[in-house]
Write a protein that holds these residues in place. Structure first.
Motif, PDB file in Angstrom:
ATOM      1  N   LEU A 211     -58.610 -57.679 -72.402  1.00 43.47           N
ATOM      2  CA  LEU A 211     -59.531 -56.907 -71.571  1.00 43.47           C
ATOM      3  C   LEU A 211     -59.156 -55.429 -71.580  1.00 43.47           C
ATOM      4  O   LEU A 211     -60.014 -54.566 -71.734  1.00 43.47           O
ATOM      5  N   PHE A 212     -57.880 -55.152 -71.413  1.00 46.30           N
ATOM      6  CA  PHE A 212     -57.431 -53.765 -71.451  1.00 46.30           C
ATOM      7  C   PHE A 212     -57.735 -53.149 -72.823  1.00 46.30           C
ATOM      8  O   PHE A 212     -58.167 -52.005 -72.912  1.00 46.30           O
ATOM      9  N   ALA A 213     -57.494 -53.893 -73.888  1.00 42.02           N
ATOM     10  CA  ALA A 213     -57.782 -53.398 -75.239  1.00 42.02           C
ATOM     11  C   ALA A 213     -59.284 -53.158 -75.400  1.00 42.02           C
ATOM     12  O   ALA A 213     -59.702 -52.126 -75.928  1.00 42.02           O
ATOM     13  N   TRP A 214     -60.099 -54.104 -74.953  1.00 41.20           N
ATOM     14  CA  TRP A 214     -61.564 -53.976 -75.084  1.00 41.20           C
ATOM     15  C   TRP A 214     -62.062 -52.745 -74.347  1.00 41.20           C
ATOM     16  O   TRP A 214     -62.887 -51.999 -74.855  1.00 41.20           O
ATOM     17  N   LEU A 215     -61.581 -52.522 -73.144  1.00 43.25           N
ATOM     18  CA  LEU A 215     -62.005 -51.349 -72.376  1.00 43.25           C
ATOM     19  C   LEU A 215     -61.620 -50.059 -73.081  1.00 43.25           C
ATOM     20  O   LEU A 215     -62.300 -49.047 -72.955  1.00 43.25           O
ATOM     21  N   ALA A 216     -60.523 -50.102 -73.810  1.00 44.47           N
ATOM     22  CA  ALA A 216     -60.081 -48.932 -74.568  1.00 44.47           C
ATOM     23  C   ALA A 216     -60.775 -48.848 -75.927  1.00 44.47           C
ATOM     24  O   ALA A 216     -60.492 -47.951 -76.712  1.00 44.47           O
ATOM     25  N   GLY A 217     -61.675 -49.808 -76.218  1.00 40.69           N
ATOM     26  CA  GLY A 217     -62.426 -49.780 -77.466  1.00 40.69           C
ATOM     27  C   GLY A 217     -61.724 -50.429 -78.637  1.00 40.69           C
ATOM     28  O   GLY A 217     -62.176 -50.305 -79.776  1.00 40.69           O
ATOM     29  N   ARG A 218     -60.637 -51.158 -78.397  1.00 39.13           N
ATOM     30  CA  ARG A 218     -59.906 -51.839 -79.470  1.00 39.13           C
ATOM     31  C   ARG A 218     -60.353 -53.297 -79.552  1.00 39.13           C
ATOM     32  O   ARG A 218     -60.394 -54.001 -78.552  1.00 39.13           O
ATOM     33  N   ASP A 219     -60.662 -53.743 -80.741  1.00 42.11           N
ATOM     34  CA  ASP A 219     -61.170 -55.095 -80.962  1.00 42.11           C
ATOM     35  C   ASP A 219     -60.022 -56.089 -81.095  1.00 42.11           C
ATOM     36  O   ASP A 219     -59.593 -56.416 -82.193  1.00 42.11           O
ATOM     37  N   GLU A 220     -59.508 -56.526 -79.965  1.00 39.99           N
ATOM     38  CA  GLU A 220     -58.433 -57.516 -79.967  1.00 39.99           C
ATOM     39  C   GLU A 220     -59.055 -58.903 -79.980  1.00 39.99           C
ATOM     40  O   GLU A 220     -59.850 -59.246 -79.105  1.00 39.99           O
ATOM     41  N   ARG A 221     -58.691 -59.692 -80.969  1.00 39.17           N
ATOM     42  CA  ARG A 221     -59.255 -61.033 -81.128  1.00 39.17           C
ATOM     43  C   ARG A 221     -58.559 -62.036 -80.221  1.00 39.17           C
ATOM     44  O   ARG A 221     -57.336 -62.050 -80.121  1.00 39.17           O
ATOM     45  N   VAL A 222     -59.390 -62.864 -79.568  1.00 31.70           N
ATOM     46  CA  VAL A 222     -58.891 -63.927 -78.704  1.00 31.70           C
ATOM     47  C   VAL A 222     -59.726 -65.169 -79.011  1.00 31.70           C
ATOM     48  O   VAL A 222     -60.959 -65.102 -78.988  1.00 31.70           O
ATOM     49  N   PRO A 223     -59.072 -66.299 -79.316  1.00 35.06           N
ATOM     50  CA  PRO A 223     -59.835 -67.513 -79.617  1.00 35.06           C
ATOM     51  C   PRO A 223     -60.810 -67.852 -78.485  1.00 35.06           C
ATOM     52  O   PRO A 223     -60.442 -67.853 -77.312  1.00 35.06           O
ATOM     53  N   GLY A 224     -62.060 -68.109 -78.853  1.00 38.69           N
ATOM     54  CA  GLY A 224     -63.087 -68.501 -77.889  1.00 38.69           C
ATOM     55  C   GLY A 224     -63.872 -67.346 -77.312  1.00 38.69           C
ATOM     56  O   GLY A 224     -64.930 -67.549 -76.721  1.00 38.69           O
ATOM     57  N   TRP A 225     -63.386 -66.122 -77.443  1.00 37.78           N
ATOM     58  CA  TRP A 225     -64.043 -64.941 -76.878  1.00 37.78           C
ATOM     59  C   TRP A 225     -64.663 -64.094 -77.977  1.00 37.78           C
ATOM     60  O   TRP A 225     -64.090 -63.939 -79.049  1.00 37.78           O
ATOM     61  N   ARG A 226     -65.831 -63.533 -77.685  1.00 38.39           N
ATOM     62  CA  ARG A 226     -66.520 -62.631 -78.602  1.00 38.39           C
ATOM     63  C   ARG A 226     -66.873 -61.358 -77.849  1.00 38.39           C
ATOM     64  O   ARG A 226     -67.858 -61.303 -77.119  1.00 38.39           O
ATOM     65  N   PRO A 227     -66.078 -60.286 -78.012  1.00 41.87           N
ATOM     66  CA  PRO A 227     -66.403 -59.027 -77.335  1.00 41.87           C
ATOM     67  C   PRO A 227     -67.434 -58.235 -78.140  1.00 41.87           C
ATOM     68  O   PRO A 227     -67.433 -58.268 -79.366  1.00 41.87           O
ATOM     69  N   ASP A 228     -68.310 -57.539 -77.440  1.00 44.24           N
ATOM     70  CA  ASP A 228     -69.243 -56.608 -78.069  1.00 44.24           C
ATOM     71  C   ASP A 228     -68.806 -55.213 -77.643  1.00 44.24           C
ATOM     72  O   ASP A 228     -69.030 -54.804 -76.502  1.00 44.24           O
ATOM     73  N   LEU A 229     -68.166 -54.500 -78.553  1.00 38.39           N
ATOM     74  CA  LEU A 229     -67.622 -53.176 -78.258  1.00 38.39           C
ATOM     75  C   LEU A 229     -68.549 -52.055 -78.719  1.00 38.39           C
ATOM     76  O   LEU A 229     -68.172 -50.885 -78.657  1.00 38.39           O
ATOM     77  N   SER A 230     -69.762 -52.383 -79.142  1.00 36.95           N
ATOM     78  CA  SER A 230     -70.658 -51.385 -79.724  1.00 36.95           C
ATOM     79  C   SER A 230     -71.068 -50.296 -78.743  1.00 36.95           C
ATOM     80  O   SER A 230     -71.467 -49.220 -79.170  1.00 36.95           O
ATOM     81  N   GLN A 231     -70.953 -50.541 -77.421  1.00 38.07           N
ATOM     82  CA  GLN A 231     -71.359 -49.543 -76.440  1.00 38.07           C
ATOM     83  C   GLN A 231     -70.212 -49.050 -75.559  1.00 38.07           C
ATOM     84  O   GLN A 231     -70.444 -48.390 -74.548  1.00 38.07           O
ATOM     85  N   VAL A 232     -68.979 -49.339 -75.944  1.00 38.87           N
ATOM     86  CA  VAL A 232     -67.833 -48.905 -75.146  1.00 38.87           C
ATOM     87  C   VAL A 232     -67.821 -47.384 -75.006  1.00 38.87           C
ATOM     88  O   VAL A 232     -67.485 -46.853 -73.953  1.00 38.87           O
ATOM     89  N   GLY A 233     -68.228 -46.677 -76.037  1.00 43.60           N
ATOM     90  CA  GLY A 233     -68.271 -45.215 -75.984  1.00 43.60           C
ATOM     91  C   GLY A 233     -69.208 -44.670 -74.920  1.00 43.60           C
ATOM     92  O   GLY A 233     -69.036 -43.553 -74.446  1.00 43.60           O
ATOM     93  N   THR A 234     -70.200 -45.464 -74.522  1.00 39.73           N
ATOM     94  CA  THR A 234     -71.125 -45.068 -73.462  1.00 39.73           C
ATOM     95  C   THR A 234     -70.799 -45.760 -72.143  1.00 39.73           C
ATOM     96  O   THR A 234     -71.604 -45.751 -71.211  1.00 39.73           O
ATOM     97  N   GLY A 235     -69.607 -46.392 -72.063  1.00 46.77           N
ATOM     98  CA  GLY A 235     -69.167 -47.009 -70.813  1.00 46.77           C
ATOM     99  C   GLY A 235     -69.750 -48.377 -70.539  1.00 46.77           C
ATOM    100  O   GLY A 235     -69.919 -48.764 -69.386  1.00 46.77           O
TER     101      GLY A 235
END
Length: 166
Positions: A120-144
């Motif tokens: 979660l901390f990595a995702w909020l910082a825009g880093r794509d950290e892989r976790v089994p079972g989870w799929r983050p969408d970081l395409s809009q992290v730059g816009t909050g």
């Protein structure tokens, strides 16, 4: 009331995993690890039977190893406060405090599934950290904006966060 506590803690877990922020840069404590801070709003939907939804304003500060998360209602009342450090995780809800051995244990007890706090901390910082079972969408992290979907284990969960870095 217990279900509300579980949902509140679940959202807190989600926030811990995803974090929200306000403008500013991370600070470095004496130990050298980075302290990050986010604020914003989040929503969590768990496709259980019945479907569970939760939304709150939040303030997240710290790192995966130690930090604090405060969840508030839209009118400003505190729903829950979480504090975690090595070997402990505390959930304060009004006058009640529940203790857990770790943030992962707190989140799993609250939501029925583990939410990846470090990711979660990595995702909020825009880093794509892989976790089994989870799929983050970081395409809009730059816009909050952050969205993360837990596809396994069941039930499916959808976490959405609108944030600013503090």
């Amino acid at each position: 009331m217990n279900r509300r506590l579980v949902l509140t803690a679940g959202c807190a877990g989600a926030l811990l995993a995803a974090g929200c922020a306000s403008p500013g840069g991370p600070a470095r404590p004496a130990g050298g690890s980075t302290i990050e801070a986010w604020s914003g709003r989040l929503s969590l939907r768990v496709d259980s039977q019945p479907v569970q939804t939760f939304s709150a304003l939040f303030e997240l500060r710290g790192a995966p190893q130690a930090g604090d998360l405060t969840l508030t209602s839209p009118i400003g009342s505190t729903l829950a406060q979480l504090h975690w450090a090595p070997g402990e995780a505390l959930l304060k809800n009004g006058s009640e405090t529940r203790r857990f051995d770790s943030v992962d244990a707190l989140i799993e007890a609250a939501t029925g599934a583990a939410i990846p706090v470090g990711a979660l901390f990595a995702w909020l910082a825009g880093r794509d950290e892989r976790v089994p079972g989870w799929r983050p969408d970081l395409s809009q992290v730059g816009t909050g904006r952050l969205q993360a979907t837990r596809e396994s284990p069941e039930p499916r969960a959808d976490l959405r966060i609108v944030f600013e870095r503090a």
